[in-house]
Motif scaffolding. Structure first.
Motif, short mmCIF file in Angstrom:
data_model
loop_
_atom_site.label_atom_id
_atom_site.label_comp_id
_atom_site.label_asym_id
_atom_site.label_seq_id
_atom_site.Cartn_x
_atom_site.Cartn_y
_atom_site.Cartn_z
N VAL A 22 0.83 -1.20 0.00
CA VAL A 22 0.00 0.00 0.00
C VAL A 22 0.86 1.25 0.00
CG1 VAL A 22 -1.66 1.35 1.35
CG2 VAL A 22 -1.98 -1.11 1.09
N GLN A 23 1.91 1.26 0.83
CA GLN A 23 2.76 2.46 0.90
C GLN A 23 3.42 2.75 -0.43
OE1 GLN A 23 6.30 2.98 0.82
NE2 GLN A 23 6.02 5.16 1.30
N GLN A 24 3.88 1.73 -1.10
CA GLN A 24 4.51 1.93 -2.41
C GLN A 24 3.50 2.49 -3.42
OE1 GLN A 24 6.11 -1.97 -3.28
NE2 GLN A 24 8.03 -1.58 -2.19
N ALA A 25 2.25 2.11 -3.28
CA ALA A 25 1.22 2.56 -4.23
C ALA A 25 0.83 4.01 -4.02
CB ALA A 25 -0.01 1.67 -4.12
N VAL A 26 0.90 4.51 -2.78
CA VAL A 26 0.39 5.86 -2.48
C VAL A 26 1.48 6.85 -2.07
CG1 VAL A 26 -1.81 4.86 -1.75
CG2 VAL A 26 -0.09 5.40 -0.03
N ALA A 27 2.72 6.44 -2.16
CA ALA A 27 3.83 7.27 -1.65
C ALA A 27 3.86 8.67 -2.24
CB ALA A 27 5.16 6.57 -1.91
N GLY A 28 3.42 8.85 -3.47
CA GLY A 28 3.52 10.14 -4.13
C GLY A 28 2.31 11.05 -3.95
N PHE A 29 1.32 10.60 -3.19
CA PHE A 29 0.07 11.37 -3.06
C PHE A 29 0.03 12.12 -1.73
CE2 PHE A 29 -1.38 7.71 -5.78
CZ PHE A 29 -1.37 8.45 -6.97
N THR A 30 -0.21 13.42 -1.82
CA THR A 30 -0.23 14.29 -0.65
C THR A 30 -1.52 14.12 0.15
OG1 THR A 30 1.16 15.92 -1.75
CG2 THR A 30 -0.14 16.69 0.12
N GLY A 31 -1.39 14.15 1.48
CA GLY A 31 -2.56 14.13 2.36
C GLY A 31 -3.03 12.76 2.77
N VAL A 32 -2.18 11.74 2.63
CA VAL A 32 -2.57 10.37 2.94
C VAL A 32 -1.88 9.92 4.22
CG1 VAL A 32 -2.63 7.98 2.14
CG2 VAL A 32 -2.86 9.85 0.50
N SER A 33 -2.67 9.55 5.21
CA SER A 33 -2.14 9.06 6.48
C SER A 33 -2.34 7.55 6.55
CB SER A 33 -2.88 9.73 7.66
OG SER A 33 -2.48 9.15 8.89
N LEU A 34 -1.25 6.82 6.49
CA LEU A 34 -1.29 5.37 6.67
C LEU A 34 -1.06 5.07 8.15
CD1 LEU A 34 0.79 4.12 3.59
CD2 LEU A 34 -1.68 4.48 3.77
N VAL A 35 -1.93 4.24 8.72
CA VAL A 35 -1.84 3.92 10.15
C VAL A 35 -1.73 2.41 10.30
CG1 VAL A 35 -2.87 4.21 12.41
CG2 VAL A 35 -3.26 5.94 10.65
#
Length: 506
Positions: free
Chosen positions: A280-293
């Motif tokens: 998941v982190q690799q998929a969304v790393a470039g998107f601003t405003g995303v909090s992975l918990v």
């Protein structure tokens, strides 16, 4: 001729009373928007709840929604504040059938048993049908009442599967009788009304408008983007959103992309597990405003509730009221990280978690590190900008609504200065803007190039901010309109995350 009266005073002086300068637009609350597939949540509607008791009465205290909300409302900030509200929107990633769900209990069975000619008019899927001849005189329970109504609704064979497959059922937990269309997808349903003949039972069932039932329209499956666009269009009164149900990595990526495209309007919170956090982190790393918990527990310990609650409990009107994400505690949520290796791995990926340390043998758990994916790394800085932008938008909109017109000359610029001055002052008071922050040489050069003012960086450093504004014509759909542009540069309020020192004994 009248001799006892008087000429109306309005013939000479006419004064019209009204409230001037009243605020029509309200400020955004940084509350959580929970996207849920719970069958009681209507489509195309935003529900808001102000406390955990009301929330629990609606969803039930054994629901996953309640489990999340209990952690969310249970958070108490360092300023002794807690979230005041939570909102819910229907998850329509899967098609939904139209339904009616009463908000009050069904009438006593004895009342229903007195009815031998029950009737009502139902409109569903564009068809209107009179349901009649309902005889409840021999029923033994509410399930039998529901069965009789279901048979009568299904008798409208011209309505297709939406009618012939409709379900009418008694819910023992809520003591209500509900109606669900027999086919998922786009379909309009309307609260039933009284028939021309027969005994009207809509009030007894809690189905008529006066009893305020939940009337939910059928919706075909939507993409994450379509769902969120509808969600935002109905109400942008939230600071963060999350899906209660698990999403695929593709859907998570779409939600992250949507958040990124909204340019710092809200935060997207996504719970990740040991089995998928790297993917998941690799998929969304470039998107601003995303909090992975990160959550260590498959059965859900709801650590992402804390990620939402921190901002919902914030008081931006207080001195230093802008919170930092790290070091926020909620002992009701189990920690997920206990060792340095996992700590280093997750912080390196900018994934948040509740981690446990100890002091003098006493375990201490808190939210950390407070990072986001994308360009704006600090969660606090991002949410502070969400607040600041909305504050300015609200002030400008209320000014436009209050005045006859916004002047295009110097008076128009002065007006903008006036309405933003108090906001800029508050931002310095609450810690959104940092006064006296030392700028790097790179930052100084950037500010100079951006403003064309060689002294602008000095103002940012000493006073915290620098604003320029101008009015210029612009072609919009072939029409010339005047636009007030502004550029606001401010020193963001950062958070100290670590203390390093030297103890020197002489």
């Amino acid at each position: 001729m009248e001799t006892n009266g008087n000429i109306s005073q309005s013939q000479y002086v006419a004064i019209t009373s009204g409230v001037g300068g009243a605020s029509a637009a309200t400020e955004k609350e940084l509350i959580a928007r929970l996207v849920s597939a719970n069958p009681k949540v209507p489509t195309n509607t935003v529900l808001e709840f102000g406390d955990i008791d009301t929330f629990g009465a609606f969803f039930g205290t054994d629901s996953p929604e309640y489990a999340f909300a209990a952690r969310y409302f249970g958070f108490i900030s360092k300023s002794i504040r807690k979230p005041s509200k939570i909102s819910v929107f229907r998850n329509t990633l899967q098609s939904v059938a139209p339904f009616i769900y009463p908000s009050q209990k069904v009438a006593a069975l004895g009342q229903l048993k007195d009815i031998t000619d029950g009737a009502f008019i139902l409109s569903m899927g564009g068809l209107t049908y009179t349901v009649s001849g309902l005889d409840f005189s021999t029923v033994a329970d509410y399930a039998s009442v529901a069965s009789i109504i279901q048979t009568a609704v299904r008798a409208n064979t011209g309505g297709g599967e939406l009618w012939t497959g409709a379900t009418v059922a008694f819910n023992t937990k809520d003591s209500v009788i509900s109606l669900v269309g027999g086919e998922v997808g786009d379909a309009i349903i309307v609260a039933p009304t009284a028939a021309e003949t027969g005994t009207d039972i809509t009030a007894l069932l809690g189905w008529n408008v006066a009893t305020d039932p939940i009337v939910s329209q059928g919706v075909s499956a939507q993409s994450v983007t379509e769902l969120m666009a509808k969600n935002l269009n109905l109400s942008n009164n939230f600071g963060s959103f999350l899906f209660l149900e698990d999403l695929t990595t593709s859907q998570i990526t779409e939600a992250a992309q949507y958040t990124h495209n909204q340019n710092v309007q809200f935060k997207y919170i996504q719970r990740v597990l040991p089995s998928n956090y790297i993917e998941v982190q690799q998929a969304v790393a470039g998107f601003t405003g995303v909090s992975l918990v990160f959550d260590l527990y498959e059965d859900n310990s709801y650590p992402h509730a804390l990620s939402a609650a921190i901002w919902a409990a914030a008081d931006y009107n207080a001195v230093n009221g802008a919170p930092g994400a790290e070091f926020q505690k909620d002992d009701a949520i189990a920690p997920s990280v206990f060792d340095d290796e996992t700590y280093q791995k997750l912080t390196g990926l900018k994934i948040n978690f509740i981690g446990r340390t100890q002091q003098a043998g006493q375990p201490i758990s808190f939210y950390q590190p407070g990072y986001l994916q994308g360009a704006v790394e600090d969660e606090g800085v991002f949410m502070n900008e969400v607040w600041l932008k909305d504050k300015i938008v609200t002030a400008v909109l209320n000014t436009q609504l209050a005045l006859e017109k916004w002047p295009t000359g110097e008076d128009g610029l002065t007006l903008f200065d006036t309405i933003t001055e108090s906001i800029r002052s508050l931002a310095k008071t609450n810690g959104v803007v940092s006064v006296g922050k030392t700028l790097t040489d790179t930052q100084k050069v950037y500010i100079t190039q951006l403003t064309g003012d060689a002294k602008a960086w000095q103002q940012v450093q000493t006073q915290g901010d620098y604003m320029t504004r101008w009015i210029a014509p612009k072609q919009v759909n072939g029409t010339t309109v005047y636009v007030l542009y502004y550029r606001y540069i401010y020193a963001k309020g950062d958070q100290v995350r670590k203390i390093e020192g030297s103890d020197i004994l002489i």
